[in-house]
Every structure is written in structure tokens, then in C-alpha cells.
Design a protein around this motif. Sequence first.
Motif, short mmCIF file in Angstrom:
data_model
loop_
_atom_site.label_atom_id
_atom_site.label_comp_id
_atom_site.label_asym_id
_atom_site.label_seq_id
_atom_site.Cartn_x
_atom_site.Cartn_y
_atom_site.Cartn_z
N LYS A 144 0.83 -1.20 0.00
CA LYS A 144 0.00 0.00 0.00
C LYS A 144 0.86 1.25 0.00
O LYS A 144 1.84 1.35 0.74
CB LYS A 144 -0.92 0.01 1.23
N GLY A 145 0.47 2.20 -0.84
CA GLY A 145 1.22 3.44 -0.94
C GLY A 145 2.42 3.38 -1.86
O GLY A 145 3.02 4.41 -2.17
N ARG A 146 2.78 2.18 -2.31
CA ARG A 146 3.93 2.02 -3.20
C ARG A 146 3.54 1.48 -4.58
O ARG A 146 4.14 1.84 -5.58
CB ARG A 146 4.97 1.08 -2.58
N PHE A 147 2.55 0.61 -4.60
CA PHE A 147 2.11 -0.03 -5.85
C PHE A 147 0.75 0.53 -6.25
O PHE A 147 -0.08 0.86 -5.40
CB PHE A 147 1.98 -1.54 -5.68
N THR A 148 0.52 0.59 -7.56
CA THR A 148 -0.76 1.03 -8.08
C THR A 148 -1.19 0.09 -9.21
O THR A 148 -0.42 -0.13 -10.15
CB THR A 148 -0.70 2.46 -8.63
N ILE A 149 -2.40 -0.44 -9.09
CA ILE A 149 -2.95 -1.28 -10.15
C ILE A 149 -3.94 -0.44 -10.94
O ILE A 149 -4.70 0.36 -10.38
CB ILE A 149 -3.62 -2.55 -9.57
N SER A 150 -3.93 -0.62 -12.26
CA SER A 150 -4.84 0.14 -13.11
C SER A 150 -5.13 -0.67 -14.37
O SER A 150 -4.47 -1.68 -14.64
CB SER A 150 -4.24 1.50 -13.48
#
Length: 118
Positions: free
Chosen positions: A64-70
Motif C-alpha cells: 500500500k502506498g507504493r504499488f498502483t494497479i490500473s
Amino acid sequence: VQLQASGGGLVQAGGSLRLSCAISGRTANIHTMGWFRQAPGKERESVATINWSGGSTYYADSVKGRFTISRDNAKTTVILQMNSLKPEDTAVYYCAARRRFSAGFGYWGQGTQVTVSS
């Protein structure tokens, strides 16, 4: 549903990588896409998921806060942007798809290696 993951590699701690998963085949009934990882000697764990229609997301506490899924607008690619990488993020990363009315993720990509050096 066919999934093709790419984008892994070797990076120093604190660096970034962007994983992509190309989706093809019968994609109309996809409910959720996810990224999972498995480190040597450890069980596979969920990293992040995204609801394919609404776009809601879930992240493991460790990322959390480091990875982003899109996902892209055409819904043919799911992305995992990984920032501030740590050595403990080293693993083989897999993308996976869960179809509507299915209990789990039934479709898996081939995996891509991510190695974070200290």
C-alpha cells in the motif's frame, strides 16, 4: 482468456518497475484482475486486484502506498506500477483473471521475475 505478463527485471532498492498484462480471448465475463507474487520458499500471495467494471482496487498491506494497479480504457491491459521497491518485493509476479460467478482466479499468465537488489 489468455494473459501475457511483461515488464519484470532487476532494479535497485528504491527504484521503480511497471508490469503489464495483456489480456485476450473471451474477456467479456471478467470480473476481477489481479497481480500475485511468489518468492522462493514462500506461498503465492495476492498483491493487488482491480474490479474490471467498476475499477475498485485492493492492495496487500505490504505494498500500500507504493504499488498502483490500473487498467486501460479498452480493458485489454492491466498495469502494476511499482515504486519504492524493496528487496522483499523480489518474486515472480503473475497476473490472473477471475470470471463472474467463479470462486477464484482461474486464468493465469506465465509470470515475470522482479529482482530488487539492496
